[in-house]
Enzyme design. Structure first.
Site, PDB file in Angstrom:
ATOM      1  N   ALA A  82      34.247  28.093  -1.843  1.00  0.00           N
ATOM      2  CA  ALA A  82      35.612  27.787  -2.274  1.00  0.00           C
ATOM      3  C   ALA A  82      36.085  28.856  -3.248  1.00  0.00           C
ATOM      4  O   ALA A  82      35.284  29.458  -3.956  1.00  0.00           O
ATOM      5  CB  ALA A  82      35.628  26.425  -2.942  1.00  0.00           C
ATOM      6  N   GLY A 128      31.083  25.828   0.070  1.00  0.00           N
ATOM      7  CA  GLY A 128      31.963  25.136   1.010  1.00  0.00           C
ATOM      8  C   GLY A 128      31.832  25.680   2.423  1.00  0.00           C
ATOM      9  O   GLY A 128      32.084  24.969   3.392  1.00  0.00           O
ATOM     10  N   GLU A 131      28.956  23.905   3.814  1.00  0.00           N
ATOM     11  CA  GLU A 131      29.345  22.503   4.018  1.00  0.00           C
ATOM     12  C   GLU A 131      30.195  22.366   5.284  1.00  0.00           C
ATOM     13  O   GLU A 131      30.075  21.396   6.019  1.00  0.00           O
ATOM     14  CB  GLU A 131      30.109  21.991   2.793  1.00  0.00           C
ATOM     15  CG  GLU A 131      29.199  21.847   1.572  1.00  0.00           C
ATOM     16  CD  GLU A 131      29.947  21.343   0.351  1.00  0.00           C
ATOM     17  OE1 GLU A 131      30.702  22.138  -0.242  1.00  0.00           O
ATOM     18  OE2 GLU A 131      29.803  20.164   0.008  1.00  0.00           O
ATOM     19  N   GLU A 153      26.678  26.147  -5.782  1.00  0.00           N
ATOM     20  CA  GLU A 153      27.550  25.449  -6.734  1.00  0.00           C
ATOM     21  C   GLU A 153      26.890  25.198  -8.085  1.00  0.00           C
ATOM     22  O   GLU A 153      27.504  25.356  -9.147  1.00  0.00           O
ATOM     23  CB  GLU A 153      27.991  24.092  -6.165  1.00  0.00           C
ATOM     24  CG  GLU A 153      29.111  24.157  -5.163  1.00  0.00           C
ATOM     25  CD  GLU A 153      28.656  24.496  -3.753  1.00  0.00           C
ATOM     26  OE1 GLU A 153      27.505  24.941  -3.585  1.00  0.00           O
ATOM     27  OE2 GLU A 153      29.440  24.326  -2.811  1.00  0.00           O
TER      28      GLU A 153
END
Ligand code: NAI
Length: 734
Positions: A82, A128, A131, A153
């Site tokens: 992200a 992300g 993910e 993260e």
């Protein structure tokens, strides 16, 4: 291949401003291509999520689509995570939780599509990005050095917020998932396949075709992707004991307890993100997916507003900014391309610098030593480090050979005519350094940059011997060079801006995070380390036991205590460096009697097995005879650990502020990076300047005043701190 529109856009070819395009080929495969235009990396942002929803609508509705492949239009980046700047706009935990919820909803839709989607991964697939790939039915990864998968993260103080804490354990097992989630480490394609994270690996040239075939075979009902297969083929998981633990409730309780214990041991409770991650995983496993997703979103929300995340994200931005910083303010300054490096001295530092040149920057390097034995030592140093990497399989023997071929040695200056930059790393002796500088200038071309790795001698003093002082600067590496991430480039008022830019550019090529500081005794890092280590010995002189001092600073977040560090650096070296600092800063940095007495007692620290600690035994124990040498009886009632730590840490922080005030530092950012990457200042505290802001500068000045009254003028607050306290300014104004 026919191109069709995504969402409401009726055009055959997608406008370039979109990050996602979708086209369907004659086999009925929808090709969803990620390509954030104008950026080197693909990153997730709210707009991207809207576009993905458009594509998903299309995939849900279009009956002609049999399967889909999700790939990147960039060779080096599948989806690098992200966009962290997006988090800056979030005002509270609720808003962050909602952001996570909306991400989860989109990925849920992707997972629930009636057609199989296969992720074709080449380049960074992180955070992300992973993910997103986890929400696909299957994953194929290109065997390419740039392809890495992971969820970093936690390194930013955050937890996965788009389903990672739920899908990863279900796909690869709890133990393996925790290994990735709690450390943030990356895995390469082969490893990813062996742990079940990807279904297949293949050469980059056939990645899309392999992914397409996988998608079609899944569409034809040829069996599930890895998600379900893990249960069908438990033998694929190597650790049977771990499997037994994971497959029953009691075993899982043990597993989570053990993981928590390990986290607390590693982080000493300073980093909440791994604990939050653990909690989200546990809830998902024990209470089901729905509860798990809700816990993930709530804990993500909490982590975004946590001060630790704020500091770690600040650090991330500082590193990113430094990568783009040429080291000089004039943007027109161009660095000289360095095609060959010369290193003077093949000892501990010179050997490490030669290794970094050959193995990291892949630049030919010539070592000059006093004699053949010295040359051999330098070459062996490089060879030894390469051998370790071959053993760890991080490089092949052939690659090691190629790297070693870049290193050569000499006892005269032959080969130095062709070098573009020389790094001097001989003994800390000004006369010797002067002699070598003159020798190099006699053989090297007029355009050759000369950098010294001195740890204490001002660069302007070394440059006094130069006929071209504008070419001289400092390149201060840290030991061990191959591990320590910081490089301090030191410039004098005479250093030419292009010389600074050249040293900075080379430093980055050597894999370092580079800060540029102005010349002065101890530069930045050694200067702030001096009063920090001194203060530890003042405490010892007051009777505070050795291990109590070290433990207090470790509890505050330093990786080792200051007295252990003194043993590692060498008490003799600290004594010598202390004299330099004393002559420059007088009373404020007078060498403490403890260091003088221990140095006179022949204690050099670990290198002669005689220091604050005893060496050779199984366990590290303080050397009780130190108290006799110092002339003090250790107290049984030392002050609280927090007070000890703050006294010592404040010396470093106050000196850092002086460095900024005196213009040694270019910015608080460089001061924070230098302290964290060079000296192990606790990252979760953000560095000296972020710590000052978070504590409140006025409050810190008041503390320093109280300490000055109790212990003397060495605690006098830096003028810049008084100034900021008066005006209410901050180092990082919001
Ligand atoms: P070292 O003692 O391991 O290596 C120095 C090398 O210089 C020796 O191999 C010696 O043979 C060689 N040498 C001496 N005279 C020479 C000459 N005329 N020509 C060529 N080579 C010559 O020392 P180390 O630790 O590598 O330190 C080197 C420099 O780096 C010093 O200025 C030191 O202050 C600085 N430094 C050291 C750090 C450390 O942790 N050891 C950290 C940062 C800087």
């Amino acid at each position: 291949m026919s191109t069709v529109e995504t969402g409401a856009l009726p055009t055959a070819v997608m406008p370039t401003s979109r990050a996602l395009t979708c086209s369907i080929d004659e086999r009925g495969i929808a090709w969803v291509i990620l390509d954030v235009v104008g950026e080197a990396q693909n990153t997730l942002n709210p707009r991207f999520s809207g576009e993905l929803e458009d594509v998903l609508s299309r995939l849900e509705k279009d009956g002609s689509i049999k399967a889909a492949v999700l790939a990147s239009g960039k060779p080096d980046s599948f989806l690098a995570g992200a966009d962290v700047t997006m988090l800056k706009g979030l005002r509270n935990a609720k808003e962050a939780e909602e952001l996570s919820r909306s991400g989860q909803r989109v990925f849920d839709r992707l997972e629930g599509l009636p057609i199989p989607v296969v992720a074709a991964i080449q380049g960074a697939c992180l955070g992300g990005g992973l993910e997103l790939a986890l929400a696909c039915r299957a994953r194929v990864a290109a065997e390419d050095p740039k392809t890495v998968l992971g969820v970093p993260e936690v390194q930013l103080g955050l937890i996965c917020g788009a389903g990672g804490t739920q899908r990863l354990p279900r796909l690869i097992g709890i133990g393996r998932a925790l290994e990735l989630l709690l450390t943030g480490k990356h895995v390469k394609p082969r490893k990813a396949q062996s742990i079940g994270l990807v279904d297949e690996t293949c050469p980059p040239s056939i990645l899309r075709e392999v992914a397409a075939r996988k998608a079609l075979s899944l569409a034809a009902g040829a069996g599930p992707g890895t998600r379900a297969r893990r249960r069908l083929r438990p033998s694929a998981r190597s650790k049977l004991a771990e499997m037994a633990l994971e497959d029953n409730p009691l075993g899982r309780t043990i597993l989570f307890k053990k993981a928590k214990k390990n986290v607390l041991k590693k982080t000493r409770g300073h980093y909440p993100a791994p604990l939050r991650t653990l909690e989200a995983v546990r809830v998902g496993i024990e209470k089901g997916a729905q509860a798990g997703y809700a816990a993930e979103a709530r804990l993500f929300g909490e982590s975004v507003v946590d001060p630790v995340a704020k500091n770690l994200i600040g650090l991330f931005f500082a590193q990113t900014a430094l990568k783009k910083d040429s080291g000089v303010d004039d943007l027109n300054v161009v660095p000289l391309p360095v095609k060959k490096v010369g290193v003077l001295g093949g000892g501990l530092m010179g050997g490490g610098i030669a290794y970094a040149s050959a193995a990291v920057a892949k630049i030919p390097v010539r070592i000059k030593e006093v004699d053949d034995a010295g040359v051999a030592r330098g070459l062996l140093h490089v060879q030894g480090l390469l051998d370790q990497r071959v053993k760890r399989r991080s490089i092949t023997p052939l690659e090691a050979q190629d790297m070693m071929a870049l290193v050569s040695g000499t006892t005269d200056f032959s080969g130095f005519h062709g070098v573009d930059l020389v790094i001097e790393a001989v003994f800390e002796d000004l006369e010797l350094k002067h002699r070598l500088l003159k020798d190099v200038e006699a053989v090297a071309t007029a355009g050759c940059v000369y950098a010294s790795n001195t740890s204490t001698i001002p660069i302007s003093k070394i440059a006094e011997a130069s006929s071209r002082p504008e070419m001289a600067c400092g390149m201060h590496f840290f030991s061990p060079v191959h591990k320590m991430p910081l490089l301090e480039v030191i410039v004098t008022p005479q250093t030419a801006p292009w010389v600074t830019a050249t040293a900075v550019a080379l430093g980055k090529k050597l894999g370092k995070t580079v800060i540029v500081v102005n010349d002065g005794p101890g530069f930045y890092t050694s200067r702030i380390l001096g009063p920090y280590m001194n203060e530890a010995t003042f405490l010892l002189a007051e009777g505070v036991p050795i291990e109590v001092i070290d433990k207090a600073l470790m509890a505050w977040g330093f990786p080792v205590g200051p007295l252990t560090l003194l043993d590692e650096v060498g008490i003799d070296v600290a004594f010598k460096a202390g004299k330099v600092m004393q002559s420059a800063f007088a009373a404020r940095m007078t060498t403490p009697p403890v260091i003088a007495r221990l140095a006179e007692d022949g204690r050099a620290g670990r290198k002669n097995q005689k220091g604050f600690y005893l060496y050779g035994g199984k366990e590290k124990r303080p050397d009780e005879s130190v108290y006799g040498v110092v002339g003090v009886v250790p107290t049984k009632r030392p002050p609280p650990a927090e007070d000890i730590a703050e006294r010592v840490a404040l010396q470093m922080i106050n000196e850092a502020a002086r460095c900024l005030g005196e213009g040694i530092l270019r910015s608080p950012r460089d001061g924070d990076i230098g302290a964290i990457f060079g000296l192990g200042f606790p990252p979760f505290r953000g560095g000296p300047f972020r710590w000052l802001d978070s504590e409140g500068i006025r409050e810190v000045v008041a503390r320093l005043d109280r300490l000055a009254q109790a212990h003397g003028p060495r605690y006098e607050a830096a003028p810049i701190l008084r100034d900021y306290a008066r005006s209410g300014k901050e180092f990082y104004p919001t």
